[in-house]
Design an enzyme around this catalytic site. Structure first.
Site, PDB file in Angstrom:
ATOM      1  N   CYS A   2       0.810  -1.250  -0.100  1.00 58.19           N
ATOM      2  CA  CYS A   2      -0.033  -0.077  -0.201  1.00 58.19           C
ATOM      3  C   CYS A   2       0.804   1.683   0.177  1.00 58.19           C
ATOM      4  O   CYS A   2       1.616   0.560  -0.391  1.00 58.19           O
ATOM      5  CB  CYS A   2      -0.867  -0.389   1.391  1.00 58.19           C
ATOM      6  SG  CYS A   2      -1.664  -1.526   1.519  1.00 58.19           S
ATOM      7  N   ARG A  27       1.148   1.498  -6.320  1.00 58.15           N
ATOM      8  CA  ARG A  27       2.123   0.375  -5.048  1.00 58.15           C
ATOM      9  C   ARG A  27       0.558  -0.013  -4.730  1.00 58.15           C
ATOM     10  O   ARG A  27       0.855  -1.406  -4.420  1.00 58.15           O
ATOM     11  CB  ARG A  27       2.612   1.257  -3.641  1.00 58.15           C
ATOM     12  CG  ARG A  27       3.637   2.237  -3.916  1.00 58.15           C
ATOM     13  CD  ARG A  27       3.933   3.191  -2.930  1.00 58.15           C
ATOM     14  NE  ARG A  27       3.743   2.016  -1.332  1.00 58.15           N
ATOM     15  CZ  ARG A  27       5.205   1.270  -1.503  1.00 58.15           C
ATOM     16  NH1 ARG A  27       6.163   1.743  -1.713  1.00 58.15           N
ATOM     17  NH2 ARG A  27       5.244   0.787  -0.378  1.00 58.15           N
ATOM     18  N   TRP A  74      -3.470  -2.011  -1.188  1.00 55.79           N
ATOM     19  CA  TRP A  74      -3.384  -2.933  -2.053  1.00 55.79           C
ATOM     20  C   TRP A  74      -3.338  -3.708  -0.737  1.00 55.79           C
ATOM     21  O   TRP A  74      -3.022  -4.877  -0.636  1.00 55.79           O
ATOM     22  CB  TRP A  74      -1.671  -3.206  -2.391  1.00 55.79           C
ATOM     23  CG  TRP A  74      -1.277  -4.742  -3.422  1.00 55.79           C
ATOM     24  CD1 TRP A  74      -1.547  -5.278  -2.554  1.00 55.79           C
ATOM     25  CD2 TRP A  74      -1.729  -4.505  -4.620  1.00 55.79           C
ATOM     26  NE1 TRP A  74      -1.134  -6.662  -4.045  1.00 55.79           N
ATOM     27  CE2 TRP A  74      -1.146  -5.594  -4.983  1.00 55.79           C
ATOM     28  CE3 TRP A  74      -2.128  -3.348  -5.742  1.00 55.79           C
ATOM     29  CZ2 TRP A  74      -1.502  -6.311  -6.140  1.00 55.79           C
ATOM     30  CZ3 TRP A  74      -2.038  -4.365  -6.739  1.00 55.79           C
ATOM     31  CH2 TRP A  74      -1.464  -5.763  -7.261  1.00 55.79           C
ATOM     32  N   ASN A 100       0.211  -0.270   5.872  1.00 59.01           N
ATOM     33  CA  ASN A 100       0.457  -1.159   5.088  1.00 59.01           C
ATOM     34  C   ASN A 100       1.754  -1.757   5.541  1.00 59.01           C
ATOM     35  O   ASN A 100       2.676  -1.921   5.917  1.00 59.01           O
ATOM     36  CB  ASN A 100       1.941  -0.023   4.412  1.00 59.01           C
ATOM     37  CG  ASN A 100       2.486  -1.428   3.228  1.00 59.01           C
ATOM     38  OD1 ASN A 100       1.981  -2.380   2.357  1.00 59.01           O
ATOM     39  ND2 ASN A 100       3.335  -0.182   2.743  1.00 59.01           N
ATOM     40  N   GLY A 101       1.445  -3.400   4.949  1.00 60.01           N
ATOM     41  CA  GLY A 101       1.411  -4.370   5.835  1.00 60.01           C
ATOM     42  C   GLY A 101       1.030  -5.804   6.059  1.00 60.01           C
ATOM     43  O   GLY A 101      -0.354  -5.545   5.915  1.00 60.01           O
ATOM     44  N   GLU A 481       9.767 -20.268 -19.000  1.00 60.32           N
ATOM     45  CA  GLU A 481       9.553 -18.735 -18.789  1.00 60.32           C
ATOM     46  C   GLU A 481      10.378 -18.385 -19.332  1.00 60.32           C
ATOM     47  O   GLU A 481      10.108 -17.078 -20.040  1.00 60.32           O
ATOM     48  CB  GLU A 481       9.168 -19.483 -17.085  1.00 60.32           C
ATOM     49  CG  GLU A 481       9.479 -18.350 -16.629  1.00 60.32           C
ATOM     50  CD  GLU A 481       8.212 -17.301 -16.710  1.00 60.32           C
ATOM     51  OE1 GLU A 481       8.365 -15.931 -16.743  1.00 60.32           O
ATOM     52  OE2 GLU A 481       7.502 -17.878 -17.897  1.00 60.32           O
ATOM     53  N   LYS A 485      10.022 -14.838 -21.362  1.00 61.75           N
ATOM     54  CA  LYS A 485      10.509 -13.856 -21.353  1.00 61.75           C
ATOM     55  C   LYS A 485      11.184 -12.955 -21.917  1.00 61.75           C
ATOM     56  O   LYS A 485      10.971 -12.121 -22.768  1.00 61.75           O
ATOM     57  CB  LYS A 485      11.303 -13.975 -20.156  1.00 61.75           C
ATOM     58  CG  LYS A 485      11.046 -13.810 -18.907  1.00 61.75           C
ATOM     59  CD  LYS A 485      10.066 -12.990 -17.704  1.00 61.75           C
ATOM     60  CE  LYS A 485       8.370 -13.233 -18.374  1.00 61.75           C
ATOM     61  NZ  LYS A 485       7.433 -14.155 -18.053  1.00 61.75           N
ATOM     62  N   GLU A 488       8.936 -12.071 -25.122  1.00 62.34           N
ATOM     63  CA  GLU A 488       7.969 -10.744 -24.242  1.00 62.34           C
ATOM     64  C   GLU A 488       8.119  -9.252 -24.881  1.00 62.34           C
ATOM     65  O   GLU A 488       7.927  -8.737 -25.303  1.00 62.34           O
ATOM     66  CB  GLU A 488       7.153 -11.048 -23.328  1.00 62.34           C
ATOM     67  CG  GLU A 488       6.098 -11.672 -23.086  1.00 62.34           C
ATOM     68  CD  GLU A 488       6.248 -11.452 -21.171  1.00 62.34           C
ATOM     69  OE1 GLU A 488       6.377 -12.705 -20.307  1.00 62.34           O
ATOM     70  OE2 GLU A 488       5.003 -10.864 -21.223  1.00 62.34           O
ATOM     71  N   HIS A 504      14.257 -35.168 -31.459  1.00 67.66           N
ATOM     72  CA  HIS A 504      12.664 -35.344 -32.623  1.00 67.66           C
ATOM     73  C   HIS A 504      13.225 -34.516 -33.175  1.00 67.66           C
ATOM     74  O   HIS A 504      11.797 -33.809 -33.302  1.00 67.66           O
ATOM     75  CB  HIS A 504      12.042 -35.395 -30.868  1.00 67.66           C
ATOM     76  CG  HIS A 504      12.614 -36.566 -29.958  1.00 67.66           C
ATOM     77  ND1 HIS A 504      12.628 -37.879 -30.980  1.00 67.66           N
ATOM     78  CD2 HIS A 504      12.971 -36.445 -29.223  1.00 67.66           C
ATOM     79  CE1 HIS A 504      12.415 -38.793 -29.728  1.00 67.66           C
ATOM     80  NE2 HIS A 504      13.106 -37.895 -28.722  1.00 67.66           N
ATOM     81  N   LYS A 603      -1.256  -6.196 -19.254  1.00 70.75           N
ATOM     82  CA  LYS A 603      -0.403  -6.862 -17.854  1.00 70.75           C
ATOM     83  C   LYS A 603      -1.932  -7.655 -17.418  1.00 70.75           C
ATOM     84  O   LYS A 603      -0.874  -8.542 -16.847  1.00 70.75           O
ATOM     85  CB  LYS A 603      -0.324  -5.493 -17.107  1.00 70.75           C
ATOM     86  CG  LYS A 603       0.431  -6.705 -15.157  1.00 70.75           C
ATOM     87  CD  LYS A 603       1.576  -7.189 -15.168  1.00 70.75           C
ATOM     88  CE  LYS A 603       2.047  -7.951 -14.166  1.00 70.75           C
ATOM     89  NZ  LYS A 603       3.114  -8.682 -14.329  1.00 70.75           N
TER      90      LYS A 603
HETATM   91  C1  AGP Z   1       3.947 -12.741 -18.373  1.00 74.23           C
HETATM   92  O1  AGP Z   1       5.576 -12.214 -18.003  1.00 74.23           O
HETATM   93  C2  AGP Z   1       2.859 -12.764 -18.876  1.00 74.23           C
HETATM   94  N1  AGP Z   1       2.853 -11.277 -18.052  1.00 74.23           N
HETATM   95  C3  AGP Z   1       1.808 -12.751 -19.504  1.00 74.23           C
HETATM   96  O2  AGP Z   1       2.540 -14.303 -20.278  1.00 74.23           O
HETATM   97  C4  AGP Z   1       0.990 -13.270 -17.937  1.00 74.23           C
HETATM   98  O3  AGP Z   1       1.605 -14.077 -17.286  1.00 74.23           O
HETATM   99  C5  AGP Z   1      -0.807 -14.302 -18.771  1.00 74.23           C
HETATM  100  O4  AGP Z   1      -1.481 -13.605 -18.760  1.00 74.23           O
HETATM  101  C6  AGP Z   1      -0.995 -14.256 -16.917  1.00 74.23           C
HETATM  102  O5  AGP Z   1      -1.449 -13.444 -16.351  1.00 74.23           O
HETATM  103  P1  AGP Z   1      -1.871 -14.168 -14.845  1.00 74.23           P
HETATM  104  O6  AGP Z   1      -1.148 -14.441 -14.438  1.00 74.23           O
HETATM  105  O7  AGP Z   1      -2.429 -12.471 -14.877  1.00 74.23           O
HETATM  106  O8  AGP Z   1      -3.410 -14.196 -14.676  1.00 74.23           O
END
Ligand code: AGP
Length: 608
Positions: A2, A27, A74, A100-101, A481, A485, A488, A504, A603
């Site tokens: 927060c 935040r 938050w 906040n905590g 992963e 990254k 992305e 394969h 996001k």
């Molecule tokens: C990850 O870096 C991406 N932002 C995306 O793949 C994300 O993980 C996916 O959209 C799932 O989001 P969520 O965890 O908020 O459900």
């Protein structure tokens, strides 16, 4: 996390506090509030939603006061509603707090206060603080706050105001950041400097266990034994943008470096070393109900789906629980075979991802029990599942998920302990996992100290058109992963593969131009991935290997290596993913990409 802002001076306090809250909105932004004293009466304004909703609630009529306290939330305990928004007032309406905590023993304190006749309005852990202060007040606000804090277990950045002492604000810190802004005829405090730099660049950072009494003409800091503490006044460098990022050039890098603290927060109050298990209060499932579960289905998208894969390996190996992982977007449109003994777990940072939400609803409709492993408290998924685990990673602003991933894997390890100890895991095996988990934050810090080495490596990888990521066992999902990254944020085409799969097909892609990142810690499948690295080298591929400290065998064959500390096989992903997060970050920076706001991405994907 927060945001807290307090102002005491001679200027109109409310607009200053509101502006400060807006600067802290990154935040947490699910509810907000403000408290001030006008004609000796304490006034508290609370509002669900963003700061502008609070402004609307104050309908632009800023109170003519010179002392005010504000909060942007938050949520950790209690959904983001008006009544759960901070500040919280006591029974008499003479004291108000912002926090906040997390107060870990709030349930116990609440029961004791209710027995003494206190009446609670909210579902928050925070409200116990203001009732404790009300109980202890005996002429000194600061002393009442200190006595209240003596009862508290957990973390806090705290602000207190009272109509009993209208010219004073109290600030206290334990675990959550809080600093004072020292002015001429005015003083402030806030969760970070971005909220106060437009008023002063002179700040005093509070440390854990410190309490500050702040008035217009000065401030005094004492410890919890009321012994005065003399503190250095620092000068804040940089403008607002850099401060919100706490000096990091991007939120993504800041969030990568926040992982040691975030993982501690995910585990806070949950590890039970003696029993070799974990306490997860939010599951809403007792031991008998947990033992009636005969199948787990993990559903998620993107990075959260990669965390789910690691969870599958853990749950099967350590608790012999039949586990499957499903893309939420596929699960929702198939005919999933689930029943009342199936536990469907949705993993989501935002808690708002449309496919994951729909898949959970589908599972519920078919009679399955549902859980959420979520970061955003009060989010839709969190509200719709039967129970869950909040990962407490704090707000994640960089679109590329980093700390949420490691906190999701940590939460899955806790869940595995819970199921494992109810099934096959012995107390000694459970303790071994608990002890190894306790070491992870410091081991992650050790890796981050060596970030510069990854930055050097990134130079070589930033010109590539394609990159392959290979891993085995627990580190196959880490390879996925790492590839995600890089894709992305640097827009380099990258693929993650189980290393054995390479023969394969993908091995056809390998030549001297193809960087291959091999995630190869010394675990149960180590010898196998060594052979895979030799296969890549036999085709002149350029190999960067993530290896366990002191590994000489792979160092002898790979082009580059990056070392990580040793830990249990099931926990290696918490360490091996860190250099891959850093690699993608530094490559994207070198390619001049918009790291925090990569093209075409959001996001939280709240649409199908
Ligand atoms: C990850 O870096 C991406 N932002 C995306 O793949 C994300 O993980 C996916 O959209 C799932 O989001 P969520 O965890 O908020 O459900």
């Amino acid at each position: 996390m927060c945001g807290i802002v307090g102002y005491v001076g001679s200027k109109p306090a409310a607009p200053i506090v509101l502006e400060g809250l807006k600067r802290l909105e990154y935040r947490g932004y699910d509810s907000a509030g403000m408290a001030y004293v006008r004609s000796d009466k304490l006034v508290v304004k609370q509002s669900a939603g963003k700061i502008r909703a609070l402004e609307a609630k104050m309908n632009g009529a800023m109170p003519d006061v010179t002392v005010a306290l504000g909060h942007t939330r938050w949520a950790t305990h209690g959904a983001p509603t008006d009544v759960n928004a901070h500040p919280h007032a006591d029974c008499s309406g003479e004291f108000a707090v912002v926090h906040n905590g997390i107060i870990e023993n709030s349930a116990l304190l609440k029961r004791q206060l209710i027995e003494k006749g206190h009446v609670f309005k909210s579902e928050t852990d925070t409200e116990v603080l203001v009732h404790l202060i009300e109980d202890y007040y005996d002429g000194s606000l600061r002393d009442a706050v200190i006595r209240a804090l003596e009862n508290v277990e957990g973390t806090y950045g705290l602000g207190v105001v009272s109509s009993k002492e209208p010219g004073t604000l109290i600030a206290a810190r334990n675990g959550s950041p809080l600093l004072l802004g020292i002015g001429e005829g005015e003083n402030l405090f806030a969760s970070d400097a971005s909220a106060i730099v437009q008023h002063t660049k002179s700040v005093v950072c509070l440390d854990d266990g410190e309490v500050a009494e702040v008035t217009r003409d000065g401030y005094q800091i004492v410890d919890l034994d009321s012994v005065e503490v003399n503190k250095q006044v620092d000068t804040v460098e940089g403008d607002r943008d850099t401060i919100e990022k706490e000096g990091y050039p991007h939120f993504m890098l800041k969030e990568i470096f926040e992982q040691p603290r975030a993982i501690v927060d995910t585990m806070r109050g949950r590890l039970q070393e003696e029993e070799g298990t974990a306490r997860l209060g939010g599951l809403n499932l007792n031991d008998k109900e947990l033992q009636s579960i005969n199948r787990i289905v993990l559903i998620a998208c993107g990075t959260s789906w990669h965390a789910a894969l690691i969870g599958e390996y853990m749950l099967e190996e350590l608790s012999e629980m039949p586990t499957e992982v499903e893309y939420a977007s596929e699960f929702r449109y198939r005919t999933p075979l689930v029943d009342e003994n199936t536990l469907v777990i949705g993993i989501s940072q935002s808690g708002e991802t449309a496919d994951t939400l729909a898949a959970i609803r589908e599972a519920k409709a078919r009679g399955a029990r549902t859980l959420g492993i979520v970061n955003t408290v009060g989010s839709t998924i969190a509200r719709e599942v039967d129970g869950g685990v909040y990962i407490h990673a704090g707000s994640e602003i960089g679109v590329a998920s980093t700390k949420a991933f490691t906190c999701q894997v940590t939460a899955l390890a806790l869940l595995t302990l819970r199921f494992g100890r109810l099934r096959k895991l012995s107390v000694l095996q459970g303790r071994e996992v608990v002890q190894a988990l306790r070491k992870i934050p410091e081991q992650v810090s050790k890796i981050l100290e060596n970030a510069a080495a990854v930055e050097d490596l990134a130079e070589r990888f930033s010109l590539a058109q394609h990159t392959l990521f290979l891993g085995r066992g627990y580190n196959f999902p880490v390879a996925l992963e790492g590839a995600l990254k890089l894709k992305e944020i640097s827009y380099i085409h990258a693929e993650g593969y189980p290393a054995a799969e390479m023969k394969h097909g993908p091995i056809a892609l390998i030549d001297h131009m193809m960087p291959v990142v091999c995630v190869a810690p010394q675990d149960a499948v180590y010898q196998k991935i060594v052979s895979n690295i030799q296969e890549v080298k036999a085709r002149n591929g350029k190999v960067l290997a993530i290896v366990t400290e002191g590994d000489e065998d792979i160092a002898a064959i790979a082009d580059y290596t990056f070392e990580i500390p040793e830990t249990l096989d099931c926990l290696t992903p918490l360490l091996s993913v860190i250099p891959l997060q850093l690699l993608s970050y530094y490559v994207a920076v070198k390619r001049g990409c918009d790291v925090d706001q990569p093209r075409n991405l959001a996001k939280s994907v709240t649409v199908e």
